[in-house]
Design a protein around this motif. Sequence first.
Motif, PDB file in Angstrom:
ATOM      1  N   ASP A 186      -7.612 -71.202  15.070  1.00  0.00           N
ATOM      2  CA  ASP A 186      -8.078 -71.492  16.431  1.00  0.00           C
ATOM      3  C   ASP A 186      -9.574 -71.201  16.613  1.00  0.00           C
ATOM      4  N   GLN A 187     -10.312 -71.194  15.508  1.00  0.00           N
ATOM      5  CA  GLN A 187     -11.780 -71.187  15.593  1.00  0.00           C
ATOM      6  C   GLN A 187     -12.247 -72.456  14.899  1.00  0.00           C
ATOM      7  N   THR A 251      -6.472 -66.058  16.177  1.00  0.00           N
ATOM      8  CA  THR A 251      -7.531 -65.053  16.086  1.00  0.00           C
ATOM      9  C   THR A 251      -6.967 -63.660  16.369  1.00  0.00           C
ATOM     10  N   GLU A 252      -6.065 -63.578  17.363  1.00  0.00           N
ATOM     11  CA  GLU A 252      -5.519 -62.257  17.721  1.00  0.00           C
ATOM     12  C   GLU A 252      -4.666 -61.646  16.605  1.00  0.00           C
ATOM     13  N   ASP A 253      -4.224 -62.502  15.653  1.00  0.00           N
ATOM     14  CA  ASP A 253      -3.456 -61.976  14.510  1.00  0.00           C
ATOM     15  C   ASP A 253      -4.363 -61.474  13.391  1.00  0.00           C
ATOM     16  N   TYR A 254      -5.671 -61.758  13.524  1.00  0.00           N
ATOM     17  CA  TYR A 254      -6.614 -61.367  12.468  1.00  0.00           C
ATOM     18  C   TYR A 254      -7.830 -60.711  13.138  1.00  0.00           C
ATOM     19  N   ALA A 258     -16.339 -58.011  15.213  1.00  0.00           N
ATOM     20  CA  ALA A 258     -17.157 -58.912  16.052  1.00  0.00           C
ATOM     21  C   ALA A 258     -16.304 -60.061  16.582  1.00  0.00           C
ATOM     22  N   ARG A 259     -16.469 -60.363  17.863  1.00  0.00           N
ATOM     23  CA  ARG A 259     -15.819 -61.561  18.421  1.00  0.00           C
ATOM     24  C   ARG A 259     -16.583 -62.788  17.937  1.00  0.00           C
TER      25      ARG A 259
END
Length: 294
Positions: A186-187, A251-254, A258-259
Amino acid sequence: MIATPAFSGRVLVTGAHGQLGRELSATCPEGVRLCVHDIDTLDITDAEAVARAVGRFAPEVIINAAAYTAVDKAQSDAERAQAVNAEAVAHLAQAAYVEGARLVQVSTDFVFDGQQGRPYRPEDAAAPLGVYGQTKYEGECAALDILGEQALIVRTAWVYSQYGQNFVKTMLRLMSEREHLGVVADQVGTPTWARGLAQALWQAVALKLSGRHHWTDAGVASWYDFALAIRDEALARGLLERSIPVHPLRTEDYPTPARRPSYSVLDKTATWAALGVTPVHWRESLRAMLAQLA
Ligand SMILES: NC(=O)c1ccc[n+]([C@@H]2O[C@H](COP(=O)([O-])OP(=O)(O)OC[C@H]3O[C@@H](n4cnc5c(N)ncnc54)[C@H](OP(=O)(O)O)[C@@H]3O)[C@@H](O)[C@H]2O)c1
């Protein structure tokens, strides 16, 4: 491939041992007198050393390929990231000003927060999410403040090459060691081969481009898409012996210190037109880089 116009002159490159630095040397046009430095011969945070090196070589152009690029580490090492990515750019710009040289400063898609629903244009407002992006943006501003039209900012993204550490080489290693792999899906951005970036910079130098510009390869991908392409292209070239399953992650799983922007595709339309180049899709560049690696 880009046809580089005739350009001759003295060019000083910093960060010469990095991914981009090495590709700048590899693609240096005939007739250019190149002076290359990395931190072992010129620490760009040392203002006096920068002034001496620039004064001694008297370049027409300085290309700054040196940077603090450890995005996560920068969060806890902000002072050093600031010194390299922002203050040192001011030292280089100051030295360029004294010498009447132009400065090419390379920057990043991480100056944006990724909340916009379309590719970012060079004039869009910056809103960095972390120390790396913030310090790189300050570097951009320092170069433009000191040098005006004599400064060129080229933002790029997701850079890889046969040299140094990068996503492609990490994926090849993990895919040969593990039974399966999870990669963030999701990036979204654009993978960019450092070789094409270096050629674009030489073209920009020859054409005396100035102001803010964007350069990546063409197309878009998530890290997950990129990982699948690396796996399949590497298998086709014998760089991997077997295929492993790759799973999409959120992303929240990894979590990382830094965001990162969830969407940092850069709009290159103006830069492609200014350089007169035909865009190359990122997958084509990946194939060319893997062919070199093989
Ligand atoms: N890599 C990416 O995905 C990416 C994405 C967007 C933008 N960019 C930008 O593209 C440019 C090139 O990146 P890259 O991938 O080629 O970076 P890189 O491979 O990390 O190379 C950076 C080079 O700068 C050197 N350096 C660090 N601090 C220095 C100092 N104080 N004085 C002199 N040299 C110093 C590093 O030396 P050490 O290795 O010894 O520290 C390294 O050789 C940078 O401006 C970066 O911000 C990169």
